[in-house]
Design a protein around this motif. Structure first.
Motif, PDB file in Angstrom:
ATOM      1  N   PHE A 181     116.308 159.537  65.903  1.00  0.00           N
ATOM      2  CA  PHE A 181     117.255 160.207  66.791  1.00  0.00           C
ATOM      3  C   PHE A 181     117.229 159.639  68.201  1.00  0.00           C
ATOM      4  O   PHE A 181     118.194 159.804  68.956  1.00  0.00           O
ATOM      5  CB  PHE A 181     117.010 161.711  66.761  1.00  0.00           C
ATOM      6  N   LEU A 184     119.731 156.927  67.697  1.00  0.00           N
ATOM      7  CA  LEU A 184     121.060 157.530  67.692  1.00  0.00           C
ATOM      8  C   LEU A 184     121.514 157.847  69.112  1.00  0.00           C
ATOM      9  O   LEU A 184     122.680 157.632  69.477  1.00  0.00           O
ATOM     10  CB  LEU A 184     121.052 158.801  66.845  1.00  0.00           C
ATOM     11  N   ASN A 185     120.601 158.352  69.929  1.00  0.00           N
ATOM     12  CA  ASN A 185     120.952 158.679  71.303  1.00  0.00           C
ATOM     13  C   ASN A 185     121.376 157.443  72.091  1.00  0.00           C
ATOM     14  O   ASN A 185     122.286 157.506  72.911  1.00  0.00           O
ATOM     15  CB  ASN A 185     119.773 159.354  71.994  1.00  0.00           C
ATOM     16  N   LEU A 188     124.928 156.673  71.064  1.00  0.00           N
ATOM     17  CA  LEU A 188     125.845 157.657  71.629  1.00  0.00           C
ATOM     18  C   LEU A 188     125.975 157.489  73.136  1.00  0.00           C
ATOM     19  O   LEU A 188     127.061 157.681  73.705  1.00  0.00           O
ATOM     20  CB  LEU A 188     125.374 159.069  71.289  1.00  0.00           C
ATOM     21  N   ALA A 223     121.855 164.429  69.880  1.00  0.00           N
ATOM     22  CA  ALA A 223     120.691 163.878  69.196  1.00  0.00           C
ATOM     23  C   ALA A 223     119.577 164.919  69.071  1.00  0.00           C
ATOM     24  O   ALA A 223     118.888 164.988  68.047  1.00  0.00           O
ATOM     25  CB  ALA A 223     120.183 162.648  69.949  1.00  0.00           C
TER      26      ALA A 223
END
Length: 492
Positions: A181, A184-185, A188, A223
């Motif tokens: 995550f 993922l952050n 993003l 996230a």
């Protein structure tokens, strides 16, 4: 310590690497936690690095706002984090069926605390106006702070649920989930700060709008919530329900009270430490925009550099808790000293880099041209940050000592002493910084001299407490008795 445990320790290998509480044991628990700890720091660091390319003002605003947000969060976060100490001591004392209920108490506390954190959203701008910040800064700081508040419940839930793995020493699971995550952050962040468009035939579809500082906040919130959901799903898997009672989502009054009794001071200690740093940053922000941005940037680099030691500290708390649960306080002490050796070796490398190769740490912030902002101010911030990084290099070793020994004391349950020390030291940091800024007019470097001395003092205090040895007889879990405990002796 029992005779059996003493005999086992005597027959065990005595080398630094193989002995009980030695390098292999510490690093096997600490290495995944180092990666896990870095994941949150990477999330916030990437926010600020990307935002610095958007504008220096946005980067500084994100740093200040996240500091105040974390200050509001850290009391409940400290209590949720302390769930891992209960899990560690139950694991060490061979009471697996108490582990699931202990984690659920952390979850119930996270849910109970969340409405209070969400209630701060309408007051976001007022908080920064009260600090005396310029209206242009307040607009950015308030927006970022308010968005982060939506992620606070997810943060608390993830912390409580991850204790199920970290407290048992299964830190690889924590590393994998947190790393996924964090990545993922980063994705993003890039898309949401600068925008993402996709060609669709003759048209262009806007997938993510270019929201700047608001986009950075929403990336982190998204996230964080997805991470919390993942921890919950794997926590209630059937195999864990059978062995650890993770399906018993009951509110255990006595266990909940014990979590508050021991975790409360730990949470207040975290709050006081963060408040001290927050007051420092807010006061320094009154010196000027260059001083504010340089301090924000330097702390961003410092937090990324020392986070591996924070991960080692988490491992110390877990190992001390496990070994005290086994009634092996000598091994708990040995693990603490081993962790200090590892931390100092790491900090030596970091300090060398900060002194001799500071541009390696600054390059991510100053590569390319900013999308907005004054180039002269940008150059002044960079030159000032180069000096501040030397302050960080000077106090790194003492910072590592403070983290390791306070973690050992937390793992034992010596949270009252930690609370008292943190109260005194937080007040001292705020008062001395105010004197430097408003009375002595000592400037930025005078303020950084104060915080360097503060770190050194707190490190020495926790070292002396550890050497005192009173922590060796402490436990946070209830005695393993056949007959139930009386209310009067619950916390004895």
């Amino acid at each position: 310590m029992s005779e059996t445990n003493t005999a086992n320790e005597t027959l065990s290998p005595t080398g630094w690497w193989s002995r009980p509480g030695g390098g292999r044991e510490v690093l096997s628990v600490a290495a995944p936690l180092v990666v896990s700890s870095l994941s949150w720091t990477v999330m916030t660091f990437v926010d600020r690095m990307f935002l610095n390319h958007w504008s220096g003002a946005a980067m500084a605003a994100a740093f200040v706002a996240s500091m105040i947000w974390f200050a509001a969060l850290c009391l409940p976060l400290g209590i949720c984090s302390y769930t891992s100490t209960f899990v560690a001591q139950y694991h060490g004392s061979a009471q697996p069926r108490r582990i699931g209920p202990a984690v659920w108490q952390g979850v119930w506390f996270a849910l109970a605390a969340s409405p209070f954190l969400l209630a701060a959203i309408p007051f976001a701008d007022a908080i920064f106006l009260a600090a005396g910040h310029a209206p242009s800064d307040v607009e950015l700081e308030g927006r970022y702070f308010a968005i982060l508040c939506y992620g606070a419940p997810g943060m608390l839930l993830a912390q409580s649920l991850s204790s199920f793995y970290s407290g048992r020493g299964k830190t690889v699971v924590v590393m994998i989930v947190d790393s996924v995550f964090a990545i993922l952050n980063v994705l993003l962040d890039w898309w949401w700060i600068f925008g993402l468009t996709v060609a669709w035939g003759d048209e262009t579809l806007e997938v993510f709008p270019a929201w700047g500082i608001a986009g950075a906040g929403w990336a982190t919130v998204t996230a964080t919530w997805l991470k919390a959901a993942t921890y919950l799903l794997i926590f209630v898997l059937p195999r864990y329900r059978a062995e650890f009672g993770t399906g018993h989502a009951i509110f255990d009054v006595k266990l909940f009270r014990r979590l508050l009794y021991f975790g409360g001071p730990a949470g207040v200690q975290m709050l006081l430490d963060v408040l001290g740093f927050t007051v420092f940053v807010v006061l320094v922000g009154r010196l000027g925009s260059v001083e504010n941005e340089a301090t924000s940037l330097t702390f961003s680099i410092s937090s990324l550099a020392f986070m591996p030691v924070f991960g080692i500290g988490l491992a110390v708390s877990i190992l001390v808790g496990q070994h005290l649960g086994e009634d092996r306080d000598r091994v708990a002490a040995q693990a603490t000293w081993t962790a200090l050796h590892v931390s100092w070796a790491y900090m030596a490398l970091v300090s060398i880099g900060l002194v001799f190769f500071p541009q390696l740490f600054l390059s991510g912030f100053f590569a390319g041209e900013p999308m907005s902002g004054d180039l002269t101010t940008r150059a002044a911030v960079e030159s000032t940050a180069l000096v501040l990084l030397r302050f960080v290099a000077a106090y790194n070793f003492l910072d590592a000592m403070a983290i390791v020994f306070v973690s050992a004391l937390k793992g034992a349950g010596d949270t009252r002493f930690i609370l008292l020390t943190s109260l005194v030291m937080a007040l001292a940091l705020g008062l001395l910084t105010w004197l430097m800024v408003d009375v002595a007019h000592a400037g930025l470097y005078g303020c950084w001299g104060v915080i360097s001395a503060w770190v050194g003092t707190i490190g020495m205090v926790f070292l002396l407490r550890f050497l005192n040895g009173s922590w060796r007889s402490m436990r946070v879990i209830e005695p393993k008795l056949v007959e139930p405990e009386s209310d009067a002796g619950e916390f004895a």
